[in-house]
Design a protein around this motif. Structure first.
Motif, mmCIF file in Angstrom:
data_model
loop_
_atom_site.group_PDB
_atom_site.id
_atom_site.type_symbol
_atom_site.label_atom_id
_atom_site.label_comp_id
_atom_site.label_asym_id
_atom_site.label_seq_id
_atom_site.Cartn_x
_atom_site.Cartn_y
_atom_site.Cartn_z
ATOM 1 N N TYR A 107 0.853 -1.216 -0.002
ATOM 2 C CA TYR A 107 -0.082 -0.076 0.034
ATOM 3 C C TYR A 107 0.794 1.306 -0.022
ATOM 4 O O TYR A 107 1.803 1.318 0.866
ATOM 5 C CB TYR A 107 -0.939 -0.005 1.289
ATOM 6 N N ASP A 110 -0.151 7.263 -0.119
ATOM 7 C CA ASP A 110 -1.599 7.866 -0.373
ATOM 8 C C ASP A 110 -2.692 6.670 -0.301
ATOM 9 O O ASP A 110 -3.906 7.090 0.082
ATOM 10 C CB ASP A 110 -1.563 8.434 -1.961
ATOM 11 N N ASP A 111 -2.526 5.587 -0.903
ATOM 12 C CA ASP A 111 -3.569 4.493 -0.561
ATOM 13 C C ASP A 111 -3.932 4.437 0.958
ATOM 14 O O ASP A 111 -5.149 4.321 1.039
ATOM 15 C CB ASP A 111 -2.898 2.990 -0.830
ATOM 16 N N LYS A 114 -5.897 7.443 1.806
ATOM 17 C CA LYS A 114 -7.351 7.571 1.397
ATOM 18 C C LYS A 114 -8.539 7.551 2.081
ATOM 19 O O LYS A 114 -8.649 6.384 2.737
ATOM 20 C CB LYS A 114 -7.292 6.778 -0.040
ATOM 21 N N GLY A 115 -9.234 8.433 2.288
ATOM 22 C CA GLY A 115 -10.636 8.436 3.144
ATOM 23 C C GLY A 115 -10.459 8.359 4.594
ATOM 24 O O GLY A 115 -11.162 8.102 5.337
#
Ligand code: MTE
Length: 309
Positions: A107, A110-111, A114-115
């Motif tokens: 990962y 940024d992954d 995210k969220g």
């Protein structure tokens, strides 16, 4: 020093922060000016939401938090991380998540981000060496990440590893510890809402010496559990080996909960020195579970904490 620490503090209280925020902005500004190397990230504020888990004790200054560190990969002196960690590049960064999870993989930073809901968590931080600070981390709950990758029913522990970058980490060739630096938590500890992955400090991205770009923070345990610059998270069915326990099992247990009743074999854990308190500052009493007893004592019901130290 006086007034920095409130012993009658109720940790679960929600704290109104408006007045504090104003003062804090000034402190950030002053810190950034004093330390040229961290002036740039100050442009990208993280705008983290306040959290009910924050203490209302006054945080240490940015300068104190970023100039007195333990990060043995960069040297064993307290100033070594600030001096040396700037050479580490944290972009791109990737974390391998493996073991007993539904969605293993590599990962990117940024992954992972995210969220996620970034929160400010102002936590007390107690090192096993008997010094302490109050640190305004920015981060997200480790449980969020674990739930996203899906812990399988057999997953009982979580293991973490730090990057090994011999080109920029002078401590690697010195063999102070067996690398990579490793840490671990029991699954219920990992899932506790107090346990966070910190990505920021004082509303800015976390400086390298404090464990950029992602480090664990477990506020009721000695600071060495809060592993820096994480590159691997593994869900396991057994208790994982951990660096300080591997180095000296008599002195450093797997649990390492802050406990004034269980001394380190070489020094008392009954009190602590607040960094920044000045030469004549009195030591303050250390609190069981570092003051987070209300939230975490139930995790250890029935365990003998002098044996499971
Ligand atoms: N993580 C890695 N990878 N290497 C280390 O040497 N030191 C630990 C912990 N995490 C360490 C680490 C110890 S002993 C402490 S007290 C804290 O980081 C210090 O965190 P700070 O420098 O942000 O205050």
């Amino acid at each position: 020093m006086a007034g920095r620490y409130k012993s009658d503090l109720k940790w679960s209280d929600v704290t109104p922060k408006a007045a504090f925020m104003d003062r804090r902005q000034l402190m950030v500004g002053a810190g950034a000016l004093a330390m040229g190397s961290i002036a740039a990230p100050a442009l990208a504020k993280l705008n983290a939401a306040p959290s009910k888990f924050s203490t209302d004790a006054t945080p240490n200054s940015l300068e104190e938090i970023t100039s007195y560190n333990n990060y043995y990969e960069f040297g064993v002196g307290k100033e070594d991380p600030a001096r040396n960690a700037g050479a580490m590049s944290t972009d791109p960064w990737s974390v391998k998540i493996d073991g007993l999870v539904d969605k293993p993989g590599d990962y990117s930073f940024d992954d992972i981000m995210k969220g996620v809901d970034l929160e400010e968590r102002i936590y007390r931080f107690r090192c096993v060496e008997a010094w302490s600070m109050v640190i305004p981390w920015v981060g997200f709950e480790l449980a969020d990440l674990l739930n996203r990758v899906g812990v399988q029913p057999g997953g009982k522990y979580v293991a973490f590893e730090t990057a090994v970058l011999p080109d920029v980490m002078p401590g690697i060739s010195r063999g102070y510890l067996e690398w990579p630096y490793r840490e671990g938590l029991r699954m219920d500890e990992a899932m506790n809402p107090l346990t966070i992955i910190a990505t920021g400090l004082y509303d800015d991205p976390i400086p390298n010496q404090n464990g950029a770009p992602l480090r664990l923070v477990v506020p009721w345990k000695y600071g060495f559990k809060s592993i820096k610059s994480i590159v691997r998270i593994s869900v396991m069915d057994k208790e994982p080996p951990t660096s300080w326990n591997m180095a000296n099992a008599r002195e450093y247990g797997f649990y390492s909960n802050v406990n004034p009743e269980v001394d380190h074999p070489r020094w008392s854990q009954a009190s602590e020195r607040m960094v920044g308190g000045g030469f004549f500052a009195k030591r303050i009493p250390t609190l069981k579970f570092n003051g987070y007893e209300e939230q975490v004592a139930s995790l250890y019901t029935g365990m003998d904490l002098s044996k499971n130290f």
